[in-house]
Design an enzyme around this catalytic site. Structure first.
Site, PDB file in Angstrom:
ATOM      1  N   GLY A  46       0.830  -1.203   0.000  1.00  0.00           N
ATOM      2  CA  GLY A  46       0.000   0.000   0.000  1.00  0.00           C
ATOM      3  C   GLY A  46       0.854   1.238   0.000  1.00  0.00           C
ATOM      4  N   GLN A  51       3.071   9.952   1.426  1.00  0.00           N
ATOM      5  CA  GLN A  51       4.363   9.268   1.278  1.00  0.00           C
ATOM      6  C   GLN A  51       5.099   9.672  -0.002  1.00  0.00           C
ATOM      7  OE1 GLN A  51       2.544   5.194   2.204  1.00  0.00           O
ATOM      8  NE2 GLN A  51       4.588   5.042   3.077  1.00  0.00           N
ATOM      9  N   CYS A  93       6.731  -0.258   6.775  1.00  0.00           N
ATOM     10  CA  CYS A  93       6.239   0.938   6.089  1.00  0.00           C
ATOM     11  C   CYS A  93       7.339   1.453   5.178  1.00  0.00           C
ATOM     12  CB  CYS A  93       5.862   1.998   7.120  1.00  0.00           C
ATOM     13  SG  CYS A  93       5.324   3.544   6.382  1.00  0.00           S
ATOM     14  N   LEU A  94       6.987   1.787   3.942  1.00  0.00           N
ATOM     15  CA  LEU A  94       8.001   2.268   2.999  1.00  0.00           C
ATOM     16  C   LEU A  94       8.638   3.579   3.462  1.00  0.00           C
ATOM     17  CD1 LEU A  94       6.151   1.467  -0.356  1.00  0.00           C
ATOM     18  CD2 LEU A  94       8.026   0.188   0.693  1.00  0.00           C
ATOM     19  N   HIS A 135      -3.601   0.885   7.890  1.00  0.00           N
ATOM     20  CA  HIS A 135      -2.262   1.483   7.899  1.00  0.00           C
ATOM     21  C   HIS A 135      -2.216   2.709   6.976  1.00  0.00           C
ATOM     22  CE1 HIS A 135       2.334   0.987   7.790  1.00  0.00           C
ATOM     23  NE2 HIS A 135       2.075   1.879   6.843  1.00  0.00           N
ATOM     24  N   GLU A 136      -2.760   2.562   5.768  1.00  0.00           N
ATOM     25  CA  GLU A 136      -2.706   3.672   4.797  1.00  0.00           C
ATOM     26  C   GLU A 136      -3.617   4.823   5.230  1.00  0.00           C
ATOM     27  OE1 GLU A 136      -0.264   3.511   3.007  1.00  0.00           O
ATOM     28  OE2 GLU A 136       0.047   1.357   3.097  1.00  0.00           O
ATOM     29  N   HIS A 139      -1.971   7.122   7.550  1.00  0.00           N
ATOM     30  CA  HIS A 139      -1.077   8.101   6.908  1.00  0.00           C
ATOM     31  C   HIS A 139      -1.817   9.401   6.583  1.00  0.00           C
ATOM     32  CE1 HIS A 139       2.815   6.211   6.295  1.00  0.00           C
ATOM     33  NE2 HIS A 139       2.264   5.106   5.830  1.00  0.00           N
TER      34      HIS A 139
END
Ligand code: ZN
Length: 167
Positions: A46, A51, A93-94, A135-136, A139
């Protein structure tokens, strides 16, 4: 299409609350396409717009189906409207290189959102797909996986991230 640079902790763009996304524009369609390409290249399950440096309520998720076939989802202005009992997943997480954490989240969520053309939709997700959505969506509120860690682990990561940026 283009692969966009991924912003990493502690970039302040990751901490802002995102604004309502406007469906139907060429700009949002381009951003969604680029985010999908960026997510697949990373690779990740995701990606949220902050991000890639854009504080807009847009996320992309592909948790894959059981056969491993691509299953891309693009959600504008997503809101969790119902959730179930919880499950613990080891998440990464990226935007947090070299950080993982086991987090408890709802195992099943219902999410209301708009598609790229502005059509109101609902989806029901479970397991990895549900966890990735939560999670997304975090953000979009400036909330990061590292916020769920103990103060000690959070501090350790803060120092590690500083060192990584200095390299
Ligand atoms: Zn993330």
């Amino acid at each position: 299409m283009a692969i966009l640079p991924i912003r990493t902790f502690p970039d302040p763009v990751l901490r802002k609350t995102s604004a309502e996304a406007e469906p139907g524009t060429g700009e949002i369609k381009q951003l969604a396409e680029d985010m999908l390409e960026t997510m697949y290249a990373a690779p990740g399950v995701g990606l949220a717009a902050p991000q890639v440096g854009v504080n807009t309520n847009l996320i992309v998720v592909d948790a894959r189906n059981a056969l491993g076939n691509p299953d891309p989802h693009v959600l504008l202005n997503p809101i969790i409207t119902a959730s179930s009992d919880s499950v613990a997943f080891e998440e990464g997480c990226l935007s947090l290189p070299e950080f993982t954490l086991e987090v408890e989240r709802s195992r099943v969520v219902q999410v209301a959102y708009q598609d790229l053309d502005g059509t109101e939709k609902n989806l029901l997700a479970e397991d990895l797909f549900a966890v990735a959505l939560q999670h997304e969506i975090d953000h979009l509120h400036g909330r990061l996986l590292v916020d769920y860690a103990s103060p000690v682990k959070r501090d350790m990561y803060r120092r590690k991230a500083k060192k990584m940026k200095a390299l």
